[in-house]
Design a protein around this motif. Sequence first.
Motif, PDB file in Angstrom:
ATOM      1  N   ILE A  69     -78.695  23.325  23.975  1.00 19.48           N
ATOM      2  CA  ILE A  69     -77.577  23.022  24.877  1.00 19.48           C
ATOM      3  C   ILE A  69     -78.098  22.343  26.145  1.00 19.48           C
ATOM      4  N   GLN A  70     -79.177  22.878  26.699  1.00 12.95           N
ATOM      5  CA  GLN A  70     -79.742  22.247  27.889  1.00 12.95           C
ATOM      6  C   GLN A  70     -80.229  20.845  27.579  1.00 12.95           C
ATOM      7  N   ARG A  71     -80.825  20.671  26.405  1.00  9.07           N
ATOM      8  CA  ARG A  71     -81.285  19.341  25.994  1.00  9.07           C
ATOM      9  C   ARG A  71     -80.105  18.372  25.867  1.00  9.07           C
ATOM     10  N   ALA A  72     -78.957  18.884  25.421  1.00 10.58           N
ATOM     11  CA  ALA A  72     -77.778  18.022  25.297  1.00 10.58           C
ATOM     12  C   ALA A  72     -77.354  17.487  26.659  1.00 10.58           C
ATOM     13  N   TYR A  73     -77.438  18.333  27.684  1.00 10.32           N
ATOM     14  CA  TYR A  73     -77.059  17.903  29.028  1.00 10.32           C
ATOM     15  C   TYR A  73     -78.112  16.980  29.648  1.00 10.32           C
ATOM     16  N   ASP A  74     -79.325  17.009  29.082  1.00 12.44           N
ATOM     17  CA  ASP A  74     -80.378  16.100  29.538  1.00 12.44           C
ATOM     18  C   ASP A  74     -80.436  14.827  28.695  1.00 12.44           C
ATOM     19  N   GLY A  75     -79.521  14.726  27.716  1.00 11.64           N
ATOM     20  CA  GLY A  75     -79.495  13.549  26.855  1.00 11.64           C
ATOM     21  C   GLY A  75     -80.587  13.523  25.814  1.00 11.64           C
ATOM     22  N   GLN A  76     -81.111  14.710  25.424  1.00  8.14           N
ATOM     23  CA  GLN A  76     -82.264  14.740  24.520  1.00  8.14           C
ATOM     24  C   GLN A  76     -82.008  15.535  23.242  1.00  8.14           C
ATOM     25  N   THR A  77     -80.795  16.029  23.012  1.00  7.40           N
ATOM     26  CA  THR A  77     -80.563  16.854  21.832  1.00  7.40           C
ATOM     27  C   THR A  77     -80.713  16.047  20.551  1.00  7.40           C
ATOM     28  N   GLN A  78     -81.230  16.709  19.508  1.00  9.58           N
ATOM     29  CA  GLN A  78     -81.362  16.100  18.193  1.00  9.58           C
ATOM     30  C   GLN A  78     -80.306  16.621  17.221  1.00  9.58           C
ATOM     31  N   HIS A  79     -79.509  17.611  17.673  1.00 11.45           N
ATOM     32  CA  HIS A  79     -78.511  18.186  16.781  1.00 11.45           C
ATOM     33  C   HIS A  79     -77.296  17.260  16.710  1.00 11.45           C
ATOM     34  N   PRO A  80     -76.879  16.872  15.490  1.00 16.07           N
ATOM     35  CA  PRO A  80     -75.794  15.871  15.384  1.00 16.07           C
ATOM     36  C   PRO A  80     -74.473  16.311  16.002  1.00 16.07           C
ATOM     37  N   THR A  81     -74.142  17.604  15.893  1.00 17.52           N
ATOM     38  CA  THR A  81     -72.877  18.061  16.479  1.00 17.52           C
ATOM     39  C   THR A  81     -72.920  17.977  18.002  1.00 17.52           C
ATOM     40  N   LEU A  82     -74.027  18.392  18.596  1.00 24.07           N
ATOM     41  CA  LEU A  82     -74.156  18.295  20.050  1.00 24.07           C
ATOM     42  C   LEU A  82     -74.241  16.837  20.502  1.00 24.07           C
ATOM     43  N   GLN A  83     -74.852  15.986  19.696  1.00 20.51           N
ATOM     44  CA  GLN A  83     -74.881  14.567  20.038  1.00 20.51           C
ATOM     45  C   GLN A  83     -73.462  13.993  20.095  1.00 20.51           C
ATOM     46  N   ALA A  84     -72.634  14.399  19.125  1.00 21.21           N
ATOM     47  CA  ALA A  84     -71.245  13.917  19.103  1.00 21.21           C
ATOM     48  C   ALA A  84     -70.421  14.530  20.216  1.00 21.21           C
ATOM     49  N   LEU A  85     -70.747  15.765  20.607  1.00 25.29           N
ATOM     50  CA  LEU A  85     -69.972  16.481  21.620  1.00 25.29           C
ATOM     51  C   LEU A  85     -70.326  16.057  23.036  1.00 25.29           C
ATOM     52  N   ALA A  86     -71.572  15.654  23.266  1.00 25.63           N
ATOM     53  CA  ALA A  86     -72.064  15.405  24.620  1.00 25.63           C
ATOM     54  C   ALA A  86     -71.186  14.460  25.439  1.00 25.63           C
ATOM     55  N   PRO A  87     -70.717  13.323  24.900  1.00 26.67           N
ATOM     56  CA  PRO A  87     -69.861  12.443  25.728  1.00 26.67           C
ATOM     57  C   PRO A  87     -68.563  13.112  26.169  1.00 26.67           C
ATOM     58  N   HIS A  88     -67.999  13.978  25.321  1.00 24.39           N
ATOM     59  CA  HIS A  88     -66.765  14.676  25.678  1.00 24.39           C
ATOM     60  C   HIS A  88     -67.027  15.699  26.785  1.00 24.39           C
ATOM     61  N   LEU A  89     -68.176  16.370  26.724  1.00 20.54           N
ATOM     62  CA  LEU A  89     -68.532  17.333  27.770  1.00 20.54           C
ATOM     63  C   LEU A  89     -68.668  16.630  29.114  1.00 20.54           C
ATOM     64  N   GLN A  90     -69.297  15.464  29.084  1.00 23.36           N
ATOM     65  CA  GLN A  90     -69.492  14.706  30.322  1.00 23.36           C
ATOM     66  C   GLN A  90     -68.159  14.218  30.867  1.00 23.36           C
ATOM     67  N   ALA A  91     -67.300  13.708  29.995  1.00 23.66           N
ATOM     68  CA  ALA A  91     -66.020  13.156  30.440  1.00 23.66           C
ATOM     69  C   ALA A  91     -65.128  14.226  31.061  1.00 23.66           C
ATOM     70  N   ALA A  92     -65.198  15.456  30.530  1.00 26.25           N
ATOM     71  CA  ALA A  92     -64.361  16.546  31.029  1.00 26.25           C
ATOM     72  C   ALA A  92     -65.068  17.405  32.072  1.00 26.25           C
ATOM     73  N   ALA A  93     -66.292  17.017  32.462  1.00 23.39           N
ATOM     74  CA  ALA A  93     -67.078  17.753  33.467  1.00 23.39           C
ATOM     75  C   ALA A  93     -67.208  19.232  33.110  1.00 23.39           C
ATOM     76  N   ILE A  94     -67.586  19.503  31.862  1.00 23.43           N
ATOM     77  CA  ILE A  94     -67.727  20.875  31.378  1.00 23.43           C
ATOM     78  C   ILE A  94     -69.150  21.348  31.621  1.00 23.43           C
ATOM     79  N   ASP A  95     -69.277  22.449  32.353  1.00 22.95           N
ATOM     80  CA  ASP A  95     -70.575  22.983  32.748  1.00 22.95           C
ATOM     81  C   ASP A  95     -71.276  23.641  31.563  1.00 22.95           C
ATOM     82  N   ALA A  96     -72.593  23.554  31.544  1.00 23.51           N
ATOM     83  CA  ALA A  96     -73.384  24.144  30.459  1.00 23.51           C
ATOM     84  C   ALA A  96     -73.188  25.656  30.365  1.00 23.51           C
ATOM     85  N   ARG A  97     -72.864  26.298  31.488  1.00 18.82           N
ATOM     86  CA  ARG A  97     -72.726  27.760  31.473  1.00 18.82           C
ATOM     87  C   ARG A  97     -71.632  28.210  30.510  1.00 18.82           C
ATOM     88  N   LEU A  98     -70.614  27.361  30.292  1.00 21.19           N
ATOM     89  CA  LEU A  98     -69.541  27.737  29.379  1.00 21.19           C
ATOM     90  C   LEU A  98     -70.039  27.747  27.941  1.00 21.19           C
TER      91      LEU A  98
END
Length: 279
Positions: A69-98
């Motif tokens: 999850i932390q890697r996803a917020y750093d733009g480094q995740t290799q997991h395909p689901t997190l890769q697909a989710l990351a732009p949506h998290l950024q657009a909605a300003a969703i914090d990693a703590r959630l």
Amino acid sequence: MPPPRDEHIQDKAAPPGSSLYYALRFLPADQRHALTTFTAFVREVRGILENVTDAGVANTKLAWWRTEIQRAYDGQTQHPTLQALAPHLQAAAIDARLLLAIVEGTRIDAEQNRFFDYEGLRHYGEHASGIPAEVAARLLGHTHDDTLRAAHGLGLALTLTGVIRDAGRHAAQGRLYLPVDEMQRFGVKAQDVLQRRSSPEFQALMQFQAERALRTFDDAIALLPAADRRAQKPGLILARIARTLLAEIARSDYAVLEQRIALTPLRKFWLAWRTQALG
């Protein structure tokens, strides 16, 4: 331009016939992709419990998810689901703590198969469904903080509904989500539930659980501001389907130990359409 449809994510998150499938059916493609991708992430994390029986092994896998999850917020995740989710998290300003709180809910489930009181069950339910519902509300868009509190309450109510609906399946797995102190108050023995033996006392206990779930739905919906009701239709659809399911379970005299009571896909679609069209 909406993102391309990912069949794997769609089938994993909201397979045809599921309540979520109908709840998301009326959304624009980009929002539907965001919600299905997020739900796929939740189910990936929750799926650890289906494949691992040892709590230590489960915690190792959950630690990997925390790192990823932390890697996803750093733009480094290799997991395909997190890769697909990351732009949506950024657009909605969703914090990693959630997202980390969702992992925590799975940890609770891996280490604890009984809850002494409702406070313990509520704490688990808020992590298992309350926080995911809040993330979903953020992805859908909101103008009031009360919308997030309403979504959190709807998620908790969905967990309470699942505890009732899946009591038999949980018993077969050796799990008891019904609060122990409430079982004692109603004269229900844990061994009877684990052996899937119903009784008038068990029916009274389940009626008590259902009434609390319905109150939780009512309280959450009352919190939802009118300005955000249209945007939050998926949560309202899930609530309507769940409330109808609770009515069916009540009509069966709470025969949840003997069978898994469910609504037909056609009925779910009808409820979803009515909620979408009429509110």
